[in-house]
Design a protein around this motif. Structure first.
Motif, mmCIF file in Angstrom:
data_model
loop_
_atom_site.group_PDB
_atom_site.id
_atom_site.type_symbol
_atom_site.label_atom_id
_atom_site.label_comp_id
_atom_site.label_asym_id
_atom_site.label_seq_id
_atom_site.Cartn_x
_atom_site.Cartn_y
_atom_site.Cartn_z
ATOM 1 N N ILE A 35 0.867 -1.178 0.000
ATOM 2 C CA ILE A 35 0.000 0.000 0.000
ATOM 3 C C ILE A 35 0.902 1.225 0.000
ATOM 4 C CG2 ILE A 35 -1.817 1.240 1.238
ATOM 5 C CD1 ILE A 35 -2.540 -1.471 2.553
ATOM 6 N N ASP A 36 0.682 2.127 -0.958
ATOM 7 C CA ASP A 36 1.545 3.313 -1.009
ATOM 8 C C ASP A 36 1.139 4.333 0.048
ATOM 9 O OD1 ASP A 36 -0.629 4.764 -1.991
ATOM 10 O OD2 ASP A 36 0.100 4.839 -4.049
ATOM 11 N N GLU A 37 1.839 5.451 0.074
ATOM 12 C CA GLU A 37 1.619 6.463 1.114
ATOM 13 C C GLU A 37 0.263 7.156 1.016
ATOM 14 O OE1 GLU A 37 3.564 8.275 -2.400
ATOM 15 O OE2 GLU A 37 4.115 6.592 -1.143
ATOM 16 N N THR A 38 -0.426 7.029 -0.112
ATOM 17 C CA THR A 38 -1.747 7.635 -0.252
ATOM 18 C C THR A 38 -2.858 6.669 0.144
ATOM 19 O OG1 THR A 38 -2.035 6.945 -2.558
ATOM 20 C CG2 THR A 38 -0.916 9.065 -2.156
ATOM 21 N N GLY A 39 -2.517 5.426 0.430
ATOM 22 C CA GLY A 39 -3.506 4.433 0.806
ATOM 23 C C GLY A 39 -3.990 3.594 -0.362
#
Length: 147
Positions: free
Chosen positions: A112-116
């Motif tokens: 999961i990236d930093e933006t969700g």
């Protein structure tokens, strides 16, 4: 006129003179014994609770041992280093699939990236890894485990 006893004391005064010290001794002894029993019970409860906490810590340690070992081994993988650097993630899906194949304790593994936003997800379908196609990846930024 009141009857007078030895030493010029009335029976009531003589009774109180003898009774009050015994009463104080009995109440003091009862307080001391009660306090000691309460402290003894509290010590037993404390010892039991400490034992429960130690058992819980040991169980948590046992439960987290395998995932932490897997995480350490993943940290050394070049596919993960590329994903962290923002490069391609296809190798990461294969890495997650191998982890599900050999460590069947996982229902799914996701990047999961930093933006969700999910970038990679591999589901465990009855012991077989299933790589989720990119068009089925989800935005999970509002889920409890992301926050």
């Amino acid at each position: 006129m009141e009857p007078v006893t030895l030493e010029g004391q009335t029976p009531q005064r003589l009774f109180l003179f003898i009774f009050i010290p015994f009463l104080v001794l009995i109440l003091g002894g009862a307080w001391f014994v009660g306090r000691e029993r309460i402290e003894g019970e509290l010590s037993l409860v404390r010892a039991g609770e400490i034992g429960n906490v130690v058992a819980g810590v040991m169980r948590l340690d046992d439960e987290l041992r395998a995932p932490l070992t897997h995480l350490r081994s993943l940290a050394a993988e070049p596919a993960l280093a590329r994903a962290v650097a923002g490069q391609d993630t296809p190798g990461l899906a294969d890495l997650f699939a191998r982890l599900i194949t050999y460590g069947r304790a996982y229902d799914k593994l996701s990047w999961i990236d930093e933006t969700g936003r999910e970038r990679v997800r591999v589901n465990n379908a009855e012991g077989q890894p299933r790589i989720v196609p990119p068009d089925q990846l989800q935005q999970v930024g509002e889920s409890y485990y992301f926050k």
